[in-house]
Design an enzyme around this catalytic site. Structure first.
Site, short mmCIF file in Angstrom:
data_model
loop_
_atom_site.label_atom_id
_atom_site.label_comp_id
_atom_site.label_asym_id
_atom_site.label_seq_id
_atom_site.Cartn_x
_atom_site.Cartn_y
_atom_site.Cartn_z
N ASP A 350 0.45 -1.45 0.05
CA ASP A 350 0.14 0.30 -0.27
C ASP A 350 0.97 1.05 0.12
OD1 ASP A 350 -1.86 1.64 0.44
OD2 ASP A 350 -2.09 1.61 2.24
N ASP A 721 -0.91 -0.85 5.90
CA ASP A 721 -1.84 0.19 7.00
C ASP A 721 -3.20 0.20 7.14
OD1 ASP A 721 -2.15 1.74 5.91
OD2 ASP A 721 -1.57 3.31 7.38
N ASP A 725 -7.11 -2.01 3.56
CA ASP A 725 -5.42 -3.28 2.92
C ASP A 725 -5.57 -4.93 3.47
OD1 ASP A 725 -4.19 -1.51 1.55
OD2 ASP A 725 -3.83 -0.55 4.02
#
Lengths: 1071, 350
Positions: A350, A721, A725
């Site tokens: 990410d 995080d 995700d």
């Protein structure tokens, strides 16, 4: 199905819901043994061992005392069961603590203290600040002044489910309070279990879901255990050994029966009966089956579990992976997959919060076509802007107003008198703070009344509606009423693509679009701010619709979006804000190191393309020109995408032979089409491409991409995080969560949680690599030692009339795997082949793990050969040295066994790379322990071994034989190792040598500066070939250097339309 | 940050954050072990050390081999195979019938002492192709029955020689049943040579494994007689031939102690052996040998250890030589970074 919760009415809801007792335990006291046994016996290996143990009860065929299998089996089951019991007991304790926690509930107007487990659905729970929420509550009121306390009513809500994002319910209050007015409730009105109450003195809510029916409780499921590539390989090897064993058993069984009929019948002293029972033919094969059953080490599972637990502990203990800022240590939620870390081939990451700090700082803005902050990079210090503010330019003031109040931020006045903003989104936080610095201070929120202080002047707004942000809408708006003049205003902010199309007809959005483009190229996050005055009628009319949509139970989100659309049009675009999201410390270095280690990176982000590319460039994700080349896949229609994909594929195929860093860029829309219609092409692209940037992707697309890579047999690691995700993290072979600012959802769903992105380097290169190496040794060694003793038994059967006699006595067989040979190998878990610094300097060494070069059929064949060789050495020497008058059965058995133990010690010692005190203790201590144990056995008069060991140890010939076995067994292996080590060294060997010859950094430091340090060949064939094929080669290949600087910089090759295109079509920006 | 906000905007998510970080903020304790930083010795295989190791091994092994070989050479051993010769020529066509018949089985053998033999001289009988280690045979015994009278009935393992008409056999089992029963009477220069048959079994066996008050019962009274018989009036702990026999051999060729001669034999002495050839090895082509042997510190005559030591020592010396030459001819710098190239070439490599 719906559930009706009657507030404050115990009778009504008692029968339909459970109490609030939480239970995470897997077992109860009663079902522990049956359930645990069932679970353990669901493994094939355990079933096999049980079968062997049962066969041993048949005394006709058992070569040894059944205890030799039952003992270890029970021991191993006991170890596994105790581990389970221990874990479960801790779960029970933590449940108990949570269940017995005291909470306040309000009953008939009186506050009462009860235990958390006694909360009923419908109870009103009263919480103070920092309390943990005991069950899912619908928030009724807080210490905020506008709190209202409802007393009776009914909440109509869905039956419990696990979707923590959705709670579509209605509340109807009983008269006399508000007359049957349906009040809609969403997830925002709830307090979910296990959250903590913050920033509020108190809150009270009515419990709607309790116990294991809470959202959290429903989410909690037994996660499917992940199988590492290594475990799969070990299983495969076990299968091969199993087949080998069956073959041996069949051959020996036939040979035994033949020998019996031709020879044994002549041997009168054996007294073979003339008439045999029907199973006579089976007896000898079954005996051999039992003799050979030790070929598969019964202890391997327990050993592996033990060391895996330790690997996980090492990760948690590592002080270098502690986030110094927050003091958060790394955490391994999944203790079983550390080896996979060393075999990662793809990392999907990410961007926001993972690569970046998620610490937003307002840097620049463009208001009404004028750029601020371009000169010094900080709009807050731009005198031009400050001047514009003091002069009271309408646009600028409106712009600041939107910045300050178009959000869900709550200002809190701290004790010192400062204003602290509580924001859920880092962007909003950055905007409000920036507005405050530009003299538009958001000072207070009083129920629906907002107070702004502008240049010492108080401006009040009343919030009428908040049109929430969703990832589909990519914008949010508020409707406020100016308290001074009663004007109703709509303030919007959002991604350019969602705001600009709604611009008022006639307004030139071109400069805005260019500004957005400009900022994105600088890697800044952009937001467009807009404004519209509403007519009172328009608002009232719309408001009714909005309320309706809000109380729909089905498809509420979509309906709301539709209604919001009705209001958000004809916007006057005020300008663009640009927020900087700084890269985390060490991100570029980490990515560079890991890319050197041969790991491919894919960045999956929701950001817009240019921002993503800029971030990618700045963190070494892709190389700048001329080495780097970006290929863009886009298009709005299927044809466009397909054409673009074709073209990229073609380029990819042709450039694979060139030392170029080719990456493709795709956006969410094109990805959707590509996955739907051109999956095959896309998969090929995925295989060809080392680097990819996927922008504007949704959480489910992230998960899909992981799925695609996994389907190509790549080991994937997903790191993120945020909540978006989570799916990707769960989908990947290894999920890593960053326990950062965005909450812990990702960290909780992940297998590992780390504090910062840069720890990933250490996690993979140090912990993953060591784990892989250690397990590779441990598992192969386990097979080696079992095969060794088994081969000796097989050889012995050839001189014992192929009748299935065991050379070793039952005690030795039982203790061999469990005691004599397990300790030294367990200590190998602290062995280090290379120091951490060396690995960090030469991350390429990870190739060995990735390609599985330390555990594969060919290395296993080496160990197999070694055990065969050692078995021959031990057997031949023993039967010749202890021939004639010395050939007593017990003595010979013990001589052979001691020979095995001595060889074990030396084999472990030879395979150990670094000797610590523990290694010496365990290797040599184990040898001493062997003698001590056997002296003990030899002192028991009733044992078969009585006095044997004392007799042997007093014979010089015993010790002479041992030395001979060690010399003959280890000499050739040592010579071979030295030869390989010196003349055919692996990279690991070279680095070991360099490291220990001193000055490794001096001699090797220049390697990294050599121009072509890594060139991972990406021809699909070579990658997809079986993992154990050598992927490294020694010979340099200078011919591929032909690519010169003369080649044009094709950052966006032919498809490029980013900078050249005038039409503003695509662009994504989301909050 | 597309939908990050969506998730974090729900109040619980945000608040969950700090809770967990609170619980996890326990810093790990620092210790050398937890950081995997225990001081370690990391040996590498430098040519010098390797060559030295092999040299040292060969320097130790070769003398050891020589010493072992000498020890073995010092042992004087007289081996006389008599199974064939002790069958009268006419009976040789069917040796099994002879051995199972009732004719006189006595046989005279003459041995010449090749070298001076110092006492004690051990008298062994050697059987070949006799599988005392056969699974059916080796298990066919009852240790508890041998040890004490009260376990007389523990005969489960002894099949098929467990009982006679329901009465337990002591000692039961195939091993005892097939007791070796050739006897040897030795004389030197027409003077009888005493063969001491006491103390030939292990002391521990006599004292702990075979009971002092366990007497043979119903032994060799079944349908078929196997080997030797036992004196029913002597306790098992005194039946040393049985005790020796019941220490089963692990190899099909083995020697068992028959007795000890406690006087020296001079070179050239002729020894006459009058033996009773009772034991049937003819049905399975087993050989019987009479062995007179002295011992050394390493045991009986066995060149294997000496030769093996010399071989291993020689190989180690050879390896040391080869590695030295290799090092001199083609020296390689250890840890040479030029070997450290990370290129991957398709189809390349060794």
């Amino acid at each position: 199905m719906k559930r009706f919760v009657y507030i404050n009415d115990d009778e009504a809801s008692k029968e339909l819901c459970c109490d609030n007792r939480m239970s995470n335990t897997k077992y109860t006291l009663w079902n522990f043994f049956p359930k645990n046994l069932m679970e353990q016996f669901s493994r094939f290996m355990n079933q096999y061992f049980l079968l062997i143990a049962c066969l041993q009860l048949w005394s006709l065929i058992t070569p040894v005392n059944p205890a030799s299998t039952w003992g270890p089996l029970i021991f191993i089951f006991a170890v596994s069961a105790s581990k389970e019991a221990w874990d479960d007991y801790h779960r029970y304790l933590s449940d108990k603590k949570a269940n017995e926690r005291e909470v306040w509930i309000v009953k008939h107007g009186i506050k009462k203290h009860i235990q958390a487990q006694d909360i009923q659905v419908g109870n009103i729970v009263w919480l103070r600040e920092n309390d943990e929420v005991p069950c899912d509550l619908v928030l009724l009121g807080t210490s905020d002044p506008q709190g209202v306390c409802y007393v009776e009513g009914v909440i109509e809500c869905p039956i419990p489910d696990k979707d923590i994002r959705r709670f579509d319910a209605n509340m109807r209050l009983f008269p006399p309070f508000i007359d049957n007015d349906v009040c809609s409730l969403t997830i925002k009105n709830t307090l979910l279990q296990s959250c903590y109450l913050r920033n509020t003195e108190w809150a009270c809510g009515v419990s709607v879901y309790t116990g294991n029916q809470t959202k959290l409780g429903m989410c909690r499921g037994v996660a499917e255990p992940k199988i590492t590539a290594m475990d799969a390989m070990i299983d495969k090897l076990t299968g091969a050994i199993f087949v080998f064993q069956i073959v041996v058993v069949m051959v020996l069984g036939v040979a035994g029966n033949v020998w019996k009929d031709t020879e044994a019948r002549k041997q009168w002293y054996v007294q073979y009966p003339e008439e045999a029972p029907w199973y006579e033919l089976l007896v000898i094969p079954l005996r051999f089956e039992l003799l050979c059953s030790i070929m598969i080490p019964i202890s391997i599972k327990v050993s592996l579990d033990l060391v895996k637990g330790l690997y996980a502990k090492f990760i948690e203990w590592d002080v270098e992976m502690v986030d110094q800022e927050t003091g958060t240590a790394s955490y391994a939620a999944n203790t079983a997959i550390s080896e996979d870390l060393g075999q990662v081939e793809y990392i999907l990451t990410d961007k926001t919060g993972t690569l970046t700090d998620n610490k937003m700082i307002f840097r620049r803005c463009c208001i009404g076509g004028i750029f601020y902050g371009n000169e010094n990079g900080d709009a807050l210090k731009d005198t031009q802007l400050l001047d514009a503010i003091t002069s009271g330019s309408t646009d600028v003031i409106r712009f600041l107003t939107v910045m300050a109040i178009c959000n869900t931020v709550i200002p809190v006045r701290s004790k010192a008198g400062d204003i602290i903003y509580k924001a859920q989104s880092q962007d909003e936080d950055a905007l409000v703070i920036a507005a405050a610095k530009l003299h538009m201070v958001f000072v207070g929120k009083n129920a629906n009344l907002l107070e702004l202080m502008f240049n010492g002047e108080m401006i009040r707004y009343e919030v009428l509606e908040i049109l929430e942000f969703t990832s589909d809408r990519k914008r949010m708006s508020v409707v406020v009423k100016d308290s001074q003049n009663g004007k109703i205003i709509l303030l919007s902010k959002g991604a350019d693509e969602s705001i600009l199309p709604s611009a008022r007809t006639g307004q030139q959005t071109r400069t805005i679009a260019e500004a957005v483009e400009h900022y994105a190229q600088l890697g800044l996050r952009t937001l467009c701010l807009a404004w519209r005055e509403l007519e009172e009628d328009e608002y009232l009319e719309w408001s009714v619709k909005f309320k309706e949509a809000n109380s729909v139970l089905v498809d509420r989100e979509w309906r709301i979006a539709e209604v919001c659309q009705l209001l958000e049009h004809d916007l006057y675009i005020l300008g663009v804000t640009a927020i900087e999201d700084r890269l985390q410390d060490g991100v570029p270095e980490t990515i560079e190191t890991l890319r050197k280690a041969g790991i491919n990176f894919w960045m999956l982000t929701g950001d817009k393309q240019n921002t993503a590319i800029q971030i990618a460039l700045s963190c070494n994700f892709i190389s700048p020109e001329p080495k780097g080349q970006l290929l863009l896949i886009d298009g709005k229609t299927e044809e466009d995408v397909s054409r673009s994909l074709e073209r990229v594929l073609l380029t990819m195929r042709t450039t694979t032979s060139e030392p170029k860093d080719v990456a493709f860029v795709i956006d969410g829309w094109a990805l959707e089409i590509a996955l739907k219609h051109h999956r095959k092409d896309f998969v090929e692209l995925a295989i060809l491409s080392k680097t990819a940037i996927c922008c504007r992707v949704t959480p489910s697309q992230k998960a899909q991409l992981v799925e695609i890579l996994k389907s190509c047999d790549y080991r994937t690691l997903a790191i993120g995080d945020g909540g978006n995700d989570v799916r990707m993290i769960q989908q990947a072979d290894i999920g890593v969560g960053i326990s950062g600012r965005e909450g812990l959802q990702a960290a909780r769903a992940a297998d590992y949680s780390i504090g910062r992105f840069r720890f990933l380097k250490r996690l993979i290169l140090v912990h993953g690599r060591y784990s892989y190496n250690r397990t590779a040794f441990l598992s192969q060694y386990s097979f080696y030692k079992s095969l060794l003793i088994c081969f000796i038994q097989i050889f012995f059967s050839f001189i014992s009339g192929v009748s299935g006699t065991s050379l070793f006595n039952s005690v030795s067989l039982m203790a061999y795997n469990v005691f004599y040979t397990s300790v030294p190998v367990l200590v190998s878990v602290i062995d280090k082949d290379l120091s951490e610094t060396t690995v960090m300097q030469h991350p390429q060494i990870l190739f060995y793990c990735q390609a599985g070069r330390l555990l594969n059929p060919s290395t296993f064949a080496g160990w197999f050969g070694r055990s065969l060789f050692h078995a021959i050495v031990v057997f031949v020497i023993t039967i010749h040295a202890y021939a004639y008058e010395k050939s007593e059965m017990e003595e010979l058995g013990m001589v052979a066994l001691s020979g095995c133990i001595w060889l074990q010690a030396f084999v472990v010692a030879q395979e150990t790379n670094s000797f610590t005190v523990l290694q010496h203790l365990s290797i040599w201590g184990n040898l001493v322990g062997f003698y001590v144990l056997n002296f003990l056995f030899s002192a028991i008069p009733s044992s078969g071994m009585y006095t044997i060991m004392f007799r042997l140890c007093s014979q010089p010939s015993y010790w002479i034989t041992m030395f001979l076995i060690v010399g003959a067994g280890m000499g050739p292996i040592f010579a071979l190792k030295y030869y390989r080590y010196t003349y055919r060294p692996s990279k690991i060997n070279i680095l070991q040598q360099a490291e220990r010859m001193g000055g490794p950094i001096l001699t090797l430091g220049n390697i990294e500066t050599q121009p072509r340090t890594i060139e991972k060949d990406v021809s699909p064939v070579s990658i997809r070939s079986p993992v154990y094929e050598p992927l490294l080669s020694e010979s340099p290949n200078p011919t591929r250097r032909s690519f010169g600087p003369g080649a044009p910089f094709e950052f966006f090759q032919s498809q490029s339309r980013l900078s050249s295109s005038s039409g503003y079509t695509r662009n994504c920006k989301d909050n | 940050m597309p939908s990050n906000t969506a998730s974090s905007s729900s109040a619980p998510a945000g608040s969950a954050d700090s809770s967990a970080s609170r619980t996890k903020s326990k810093r790990p304790k620092y210790s050398k072990f937890t950081q995997q930083e225990l001081p370690a010795c990391k040996p590498i295989l430098t040519p010098g050390w390797v060559v030295l190791t092999f040299l040292v091994i060969s320097v130790i092994f070769i003398p050891l081999g020589v010493v072992s070989l000498f020890a073995s050479q010092d042992v004087v051993e007289i081996v006389d195979r008599y199974d064939n010769d002790c069958v009268p020529t006419p009976a040789r066509a069917n040796k099994v019938a002879y051995i199972q018949g009732v004719s006189d089985k006595s046989c005279n053998r003459t041995l010449v002492v090749p070298k001076k033999m110092k006492q004690p001289i051990y008298v062994y009988y050697q059987l070949e192709n006799f599988y005392q280690n056969h699974r059916r045979y080796v298990k066919s015994r009852s240790d508890s029955q041998l040890r004490s009278v009260k376990d007389e009935n523990q005969i489960d393992a002894c099949k098929p020689e467990d009982d006679v008409n329901g009465r337990p056999i002591v000692p039961c089992g195939l091993i005892a049943w097939s007791l070796f029963n050739d006897t040897y009477a030795l004389s030197k220069n027409n003077q009888p040579l005493t063969v001491n048959k006491r103390g030939i079994a292990w002391k521990s066996d006599r004292e702990h494994k075979f009971g002092k008050n366990v007497f043979p019962k119903n032994f060799q009274e079944g349908n078929i007689t196997g080997g030797g018989r036992l004196d029913a009036n002597k306790s098992l702990s005194e039946q040393e031939d049985l005790i020796v026999w019941m220490r089963t051999a692990a190899l099909p060729t083995f020697r068992k102690l028959y007795g000890k001669i406690e006087s020296d034999l001079e070179k050239g002495d002729t020894i006459h052996v009058t033996l009773l050839n009772n034991y049937n090895t003819y049905s399975f082509d087993g050989k019987k040998k009479l062995v007179l042997s002295t011992t050394s510190w390493l045991g009986g005559k066995n060149d294997f250890l000496g030769i093996a030591y010399l071989t291993v020592g020689g190989i180690c010396f050879f390896l040391a030589l080869v590695f030295t030459i290799m090092y001199l001819v083609k020296p390689r710098r250890l840890g040479d970074p030029t070997y450290l190239s990370w290129n991957r070439v398709p189809g390349g490599g060794r």
